[in-house]
Design a protein around this motif. Structure first.
Motif, PDB file in Angstrom:
ATOM      1  N   VAL A   1       0.826  -1.216   0.000  1.00 36.52           N
ATOM      2  CA  VAL A   1       0.000   0.000   0.000  1.00 36.52           C
ATOM      3  C   VAL A   1       0.854   1.258   0.000  1.00 36.52           C
ATOM      4  CG1 VAL A   1      -1.693   1.315   1.331  1.00 36.52           C
ATOM      5  CG2 VAL A   1      -1.939  -1.176   1.108  1.00 36.52           C
ATOM      6  N   PHE A   2       1.934   1.262   0.784  1.00 34.64           N
ATOM      7  CA  PHE A   2       2.776   2.442   0.905  1.00 34.64           C
ATOM      8  C   PHE A   2       4.111   2.273   0.180  1.00 34.64           C
ATOM      9  CE2 PHE A   2       0.124   2.370   4.797  1.00 34.64           C
ATOM     10  CZ  PHE A   2      -0.635   3.485   4.506  1.00 34.64           C
ATOM     11  N   GLY A   3       4.103   1.426  -0.848  1.00 35.77           N
ATOM     12  CA  GLY A   3       5.325   1.171  -1.595  1.00 35.77           C
ATOM     13  C   GLY A   3       5.781   2.384  -2.385  1.00 35.77           C
ATOM     14  N   ALA A   4       7.091   2.521  -2.518  1.00 35.44           N
ATOM     15  CA  ALA A   4       7.657   3.625  -3.296  1.00 35.44           C
ATOM     16  C   ALA A   4       7.252   3.553  -4.758  1.00 35.44           C
ATOM     17  CB  ALA A   4       9.181   3.599  -3.183  1.00 35.44           C
ATOM     18  N   ASP A   5       6.805   2.373  -5.213  1.00 34.16           N
ATOM     19  CA  ASP A   5       6.457   2.202  -6.620  1.00 34.16           C
ATOM     20  C   ASP A   5       4.973   2.398  -6.899  1.00 34.16           C
ATOM     21  OD1 ASP A   5       5.842  -0.064  -5.173  1.00 34.16           O
ATOM     22  OD2 ASP A   5       6.544  -1.489  -6.679  1.00 34.16           O
ATOM     23  N   ARG A   6       4.227   2.919  -5.947  1.00 33.68           N
ATOM     24  CA  ARG A   6       2.837   3.260  -6.229  1.00 33.68           C
ATOM     25  C   ARG A   6       2.764   4.265  -7.377  1.00 33.68           C
ATOM     26  NH1 ARG A   6      -1.351   3.034  -2.413  1.00 33.68           N
ATOM     27  NH2 ARG A   6      -2.535   4.176  -4.013  1.00 33.68           N
ATOM     28  N   LEU A   7       1.784   4.108  -8.247  1.00 34.66           N
ATOM     29  CA  LEU A   7       1.526   5.123  -9.262  1.00 34.66           C
ATOM     30  C   LEU A   7       0.976   6.363  -8.567  1.00 34.66           C
ATOM     31  CD1 LEU A   7      -0.066   3.103 -12.204  1.00 34.66           C
ATOM     32  CD2 LEU A   7       2.262   3.971 -12.009  1.00 34.66           C
ATOM     33  N   LYS A   8       1.563   7.500  -8.906  1.00 35.59           N
ATOM     34  CA  LYS A   8       1.276   8.714  -8.149  1.00 35.59           C
ATOM     35  C   LYS A   8       0.387   9.705  -8.884  1.00 35.59           C
ATOM     36  CE  LYS A   8       5.843   7.872  -6.286  1.00 35.59           C
ATOM     37  NZ  LYS A   8       5.910   6.572  -6.986  1.00 35.59           N
ATOM     38  N   TYR A   9       0.499   9.719 -10.212  1.00 33.64           N
ATOM     39  CA  TYR A   9      -0.211  10.710 -11.017  1.00 33.64           C
ATOM     40  C   TYR A   9      -0.736  10.047 -12.289  1.00 33.64           C
ATOM     41  CZ  TYR A   9       3.281  13.241  -8.274  1.00 33.64           C
ATOM     42  OH  TYR A   9       4.090  13.679  -7.265  1.00 33.64           O
ATOM     43  N   PRO A  10      -1.744  10.639 -12.918  1.00 33.38           N
ATOM     44  CA  PRO A  10      -2.099  10.181 -14.265  1.00 33.38           C
ATOM     45  C   PRO A  10      -0.907  10.390 -15.204  1.00 33.38           C
ATOM     46  CG  PRO A  10      -3.773  11.663 -13.376  1.00 33.38           C
ATOM     47  CD  PRO A  10      -2.596  11.749 -12.460  1.00 33.38           C
ATOM     48  N   MET A  11      -0.712   9.456 -16.134  1.00 32.75           N
ATOM     49  CA  MET A  11       0.436   9.544 -17.039  1.00 32.75           C
ATOM     50  C   MET A  11       0.042   9.078 -18.438  1.00 32.75           C
ATOM     51  SD  MET A  11       3.644   8.195 -14.735  1.00 32.75           S
ATOM     52  CE  MET A  11       2.980   6.547 -14.601  1.00 32.75           C
ATOM     53  N   LYS A  12       0.775   9.590 -19.421  1.00 32.73           N
ATOM     54  CA  LYS A  12       0.633   9.117 -20.790  1.00 32.73           C
ATOM     55  C   LYS A  12       2.020   8.811 -21.326  1.00 32.73           C
ATOM     56  CE  LYS A  12       0.783  13.688 -23.018  1.00 32.73           C
ATOM     57  NZ  LYS A  12       0.069  14.650 -23.891  1.00 32.73           N
ATOM     58  N   ARG A  13       2.040   7.973 -22.359  1.00 28.15           N
ATOM     59  CA  ARG A  13       3.320   7.698 -23.024  1.00 28.15           C
ATOM     60  C   ARG A  13       3.829   8.954 -23.721  1.00 28.15           C
ATOM     61  NH1 ARG A  13       4.219   5.039 -27.281  1.00 28.15           N
ATOM     62  NH2 ARG A  13       2.056   4.768 -28.007  1.00 28.15           N
ATOM     63  N   LYS A  14       5.142   9.124 -23.684  1.00 25.39           N
ATOM     64  CA  LYS A  14       5.744  10.314 -24.294  1.00 25.39           C
ATOM     65  C   LYS A  14       5.480  10.351 -25.798  1.00 25.39           C
ATOM     66  CE  LYS A  14      10.104  12.874 -24.488  1.00 25.39           C
ATOM     67  NZ  LYS A  14      11.517  12.920 -24.010  1.00 25.39           N
ATOM     68  N   ASN A  15       5.506   9.196 -26.444  1.00 27.52           N
ATOM     69  CA  ASN A  15       5.343   9.151 -27.893  1.00 27.52           C
ATOM     70  C   ASN A  15       3.951   8.693 -28.312  1.00 27.52           C
ATOM     71  OD1 ASN A  15       8.095   9.745 -29.295  1.00 27.52           O
ATOM     72  ND2 ASN A  15       8.606   8.460 -27.527  1.00 27.52           N
ATOM     73  N   TRP A  16       2.988   8.874 -27.390  1.00 29.39           N
ATOM     74  CA  TRP A  16       1.605   8.595 -27.754  1.00 29.39           C
ATOM     75  C   TRP A  16       1.028   9.779 -28.516  1.00 29.39           C
ATOM     76  CZ3 TRP A  16      -2.851  11.329 -26.607  1.00 29.39           C
ATOM     77  CH2 TRP A  16      -4.041  10.735 -27.044  1.00 29.39           C
TER      78      TRP A  16
END
Length: 865
Positions: free
Chosen positions: A114-129
């Motif tokens: 639950v409190f892992g450093a690898d939690r997704l933090k923000y909405p994201m898109k691929r750079k080359n999308w």
């Protein structure tokens, strides 16, 4: 150390301690572990952590929501929004009859998830999308760009509308669906598509393997196991392919231990001397994966040869065993007895015949048969795993048939089943959620379980074993309609782990790189999210207002919120409502507090005399006013506040109580008055309906009785020499399917190893701990080897669910994800045959792989847009 360096150090700590996590949280503004996103300095946070350790705080019942089968109670110690410790059930003293709902190692490590450093933090898109896909070939290796929620919702809405307008509803493939938490609230985002006209659905037998169709057609429905206390009446328990010490955790193994203490002899049939066998078994009988049917036929042969079968039971309660007791209209030559004796095919199914296939010594087969036939009462309990094979229906047919030959049906201590403990209908149950939703018109929810009717021509759905081929090749198998065209342009992943957890991950990656748009809603950069264009960060259940779940037949849980949402994560419900507003559509949602209240108010518990149910919870007018919900006062056993504070209600059991369940007891007592739901009203050893049902799916055919036909990539597939080993993929302590694979504590405790017999290792010059290359027709992976004499020669095994990490240059999966190795072979009713895969192993001559727990975590911030 400056702030930037401190972030880097904290993020590269592999085993994330509470202190290093709090440092990381402070450096990022305190939002990761502290409720409310307080911006505290490092010294303040360290001081808070010290204080937390010395403060009573509050123990809160929290969710352990994963599909592990254990359903255990978990509590978190929360101080000022910080979870400092985790413990399990301590609501009453532990005892065999009234056991605490004990959490396993996975549940106890959950705060690291639950409190892992690898939690997704923000909405994201691929750079080359770009609209239409952009550089689609970069999915899985592109950089990520952090975007606002408004932009993320806009992208989803705009691309979804474009694809619908240009290609229609059957161009959208949504892989997620509801489960025990309620279909609407488990993944409400996917319900957006239903309002928009529907989407292509995903279906497969998955964990259940080939059990569903034989159960329905041979015994009229899904079986249950006898009650756990009744199991103590058994004199013999045969656990076939079952390893609850790994796969079912919680109290299941202890229930079998109590039966053993009561005098039961326990036999484990398994390709490996498993943890369960080591703990419980009086005898371990090895059997090659996918060959269990041959072993069972030889067991039947020994019974028939020595007239050990319960003929009176078979004559009274079953049809199809011999030519004199066939279903109406069936060919008498299709009876099971004559097939086993080889009367028409010239091949008696002797122990010697079976031994060549299954690898079990003939004398052991005869001994097992003798014990099964002569020890009463006896419980024959299979796991799902032996039926997760190509042509797995034949195993289910054989297991039912041989079990029924012993007559251990509908009697105390006697059962033939594939349902795990504790068995029986619920003794305490939740009320209905009160939710409703528009069903998916393209793939209606009635086809999620027990799967599509192959004779119905109205559904459009992709089977787990065929989905990637369907997307790549433009056609799918549609039951009696045969091959039908399909043109998938968008993939949506909600709470499924479809890409990682379905056969042929390599084809799945190709399919993801073909379509125009891929969206994933998740808590981490899972395999689904890694190959997506747009990612929504989703909260865990610890960050939501709470919910309830039926844990097992004896208990229900009510979990609470432990933390405010981390970073910019939102619940699925919030996301779906925001999407609906953005897209100008209306989705009916009742307040979630009302959903919780409905379940509590409607909860019922069995009366002490077992005569029926009564209300569980007392609710006052003040309770209703305080909650701000609609409802009526009522009387029950416990107050609403007591239930909420405890977080669990469990029915106390005692030997001789009135709550014991015995499967098919009413049928055994009076088969005329209480027939089973088959055409004959009896147990159907011969089922033409089953054979016709399987043929209608369009992949292969089976006989109406149990026969052994070599499965695709079974033992016989090893004999040509190219892939001389059998790979099978058990559930493993490190994960619940793929969940928890990112938790470093569990990675360190349970490495993703490949078990291999010393005979096979020595022949290849392989030693303990070497890096090996596993190759199948479907892919290649690297792993460390665990040389273990407890696994059958000629077989190898590795735990299912590791998160794939494919090197695109070589095509090698560096993580040992089993679906990099298992292939898409749809058979029968659309079974996923994970335990029938042919393989080869060699010692890796390149750079050895490192320890799992030292591999970098998938920690993503995303560039600023």
């Amino acid at each position: 150390m400056n702030k930037e360096n401190m972030i880097q150090k904290a993020l590269t700590d592999t085993v994330l301690t509470r202190r290093s996590f709090l440092k990381w949280s402070a450096a990022l503004g305190g939002t990761a572990a502290l409720a409310g996103g307080m911006n505290l300095g490092l010294k303040t946070v360290e001081a808070a952590a010290q204080t937390a350790a010395e403060t009573d705080g509050k123990w809160v019942t929290v969710a352990c929501w994963h599909n592990c089968g254990g359903r255990c109670l978990l509590k978190a110690h929360v101080v000022d929004g910080v979870v400092t410790r985790v413990k399990s059930d301590d609501t009453h003293p532990d005892s065999p009859n009234f056991p605490v709902q004990r959490a396993c190692v996975r549940g106890r490590s959950q705060r690291m998830q639950v409190f892992g450093a690898d939690r997704l933090k923000y909405p994201m898109k691929r750079k080359n999308w770009a609209p239409g896909g952009g550089k689609k070939e970069l999915r899985g290796k592109d950089e990520w760009v952090r975007i606002s929620w408004d932009e993320a919702l806009d992208i989803f809405a705009t691309e979804t509308k474009r694809i619908l307008d240009e290609h229609g509803n059957k161009s959208i493939y949504a892989t997620s669906y509801g489960d025990a938490f309620g279909a609407l609230y488990y993944d409400p985002i996917s319900r957006i598509f239903s309002v928009l006209g529907g989407n292509v659905g995903a279906w497969g037998t998955v964990s259940w393997g080939a059990w569903p169709a034989p159960s329905i057609h041979m015994m009229g429905g899904f079986p249950s196991t006898n009650d756990r206390l009744d199991l103590q009446n058994s004199k013999l328990i045969v656990l076939w392919g079952a390893n609850p010490a790994w796969s079912r955790q919680g109290n299941t193994t202890s229930f079998y231990m109590e039966a053993k203490r009561a005098g039961a002899r326990i036999i484990c049939v398994d390709p490996m001397y498993s943890a369960t066998a080591k703990t419980l078994a009086d005898e371990w009988i090895p059997c090659r994966p996918g060959t269990d049917t041959a072993l069972l036929l030889a067991i039947a042969y020994h019974m028939i040869e020595n007239n050990l079968q319960d003929q009176t039971f078979l004559d009274t309660y079953a049809v199809g065993f011999d030519r004199d007791h066939m279903p109406e209209g069936a060919d008498p030559k299709e009876n099971f007895k004559d097939y086993v004796l080889g009367k028409y095919d010239g091949t008696p199914k002797t122990p010697e015949w079976a031994s060549e296939i299954c690898g079990t010594h003939p004398s052991v087969i005869r001994s097992l048969s003798q014990q099964m036939a002569t020890t009463k009462p006896a419980a024959f309990i299979s796991s799902y795993a032996p039926a997760r094979t190509n042509r797995g229906e034949q195993y289910a047919q054989a297991f039912f048939t041989v079990g029924w030959m012993t007559g251990n049906v509908g009697i105390p201590g006697g059962v033939v089943t594939w349902d795990p403990l504790p068995g029986g209908p619920p003794l305490v149950k939740l009320g209905p959620r009160g939710t409703s939703y528009k069903d998916n018109p393209v793939f209606p929810s009635k086809y999620l379980f027990p799967f599509p009717d192959p004779a119905d021509e109205t559904w459009t759905g992709l089977n787990w074993s065929e989905q990637w081929d369907a997307i790549l090749n433009g056609e799918y198998t549609a039951g009696v309609r045969g091959k039908q065209p399909i043109d998938i342009r968008m993939i949506y992943h909600g709470h499924s782990a479809m890409l990682n957890q379905s056969p042929s991950l390599n084809k799945g990656i190709e399919a993801h790189r073909k379509v125009e748009f891929v969206v994933s809603a998740s808590q981490f950069l899972t395999t689904n999210s890694k190959y997506a264009d747009l990612v929504f960060p989703v909260t865990t259940y610890w960050e939501r207002v709470g919910d309830l779940i039926s844990a097992n037949r004896e208990s229900i849980f009510w979990w609470q919120q432990a933390s405010q949402p981390l970073f910019e994560a939102k619940s699925d419900l919030e996301i779906s409502l925001a999407l609906a507003e953005k897209m100008g559509i209306d989705i009916e949602m009742i307040p979630f507090e009302q959903v919780i209240f409905n379940q509590v108010a409607g909860a019922e518990v069995i009366k002490p005399d077992g005569s029926g149910f009564e209300k569980l919870v007392t609710i006052t007018a003040d309770d209703i006013k305080e909650w701000g919900v609609e409802g009526e006062p009522q009387k029950g056993r416990i107050s609403l506040k007591e239930f909420q504070e405890k977080g669990v209600y469990q029915v106390e059991r005692k030997p001789g109580d009135r709550f014991t369940h015995i499967q098919l007891k009413a049928f055994r007592d009076d088969p005329v008055a209480n027939p089973v739901g088959t055409p004959s009203g009896k147990l159907q050893i011969h089922s033409a309906n089953l054979a016709g049902h399987i043929a209608a799916f369009g992949w292969d055919k089976i006989a109406p009785i149990a026969k052994y036909e070599p499965p695709v990539e079974g033992y016989e597939g090893t004999l040509d020499g190219e892939y001389p080993l059998q790979l099978w993929t058990p559930h493993y302590l490190r994960r619940s399917h793929s969940v928890f694979d990112n938790v470093t504590w569990l990675r360190e405790a349970f490495p993703q190893e490949v078990w291999m017999n010393p005979i096979d290792a020595e022949a290849r010059g392989i030693e303990q701990g070497d890096t090996i290359k596993i190759t199948t027709k479907h892919g290649t992976a690297l792993r460390h080897v665990k040389v273990d004499a407890g696994i059958m020669p000629g077989t190898i095994a590795t735990g299912e669910g590791a998160w794939a990490d494919r090197d695109d240059d070589t095509g090698i999966d560096m993580a040992g994800a089993t679906n990099s190795l298992c292939g898409p072979v749809p058979t029968g009713q659309g079974v996923q045959g994970w335990n029938t895969t042919n393989a080869q192993v060699e010692k890796w001559t390149g750079k050895p792989i490192g320890a799992d727990y030292k591999q970098p975590q998938r920690i993503i911030f995303g560039e600023e847009a």
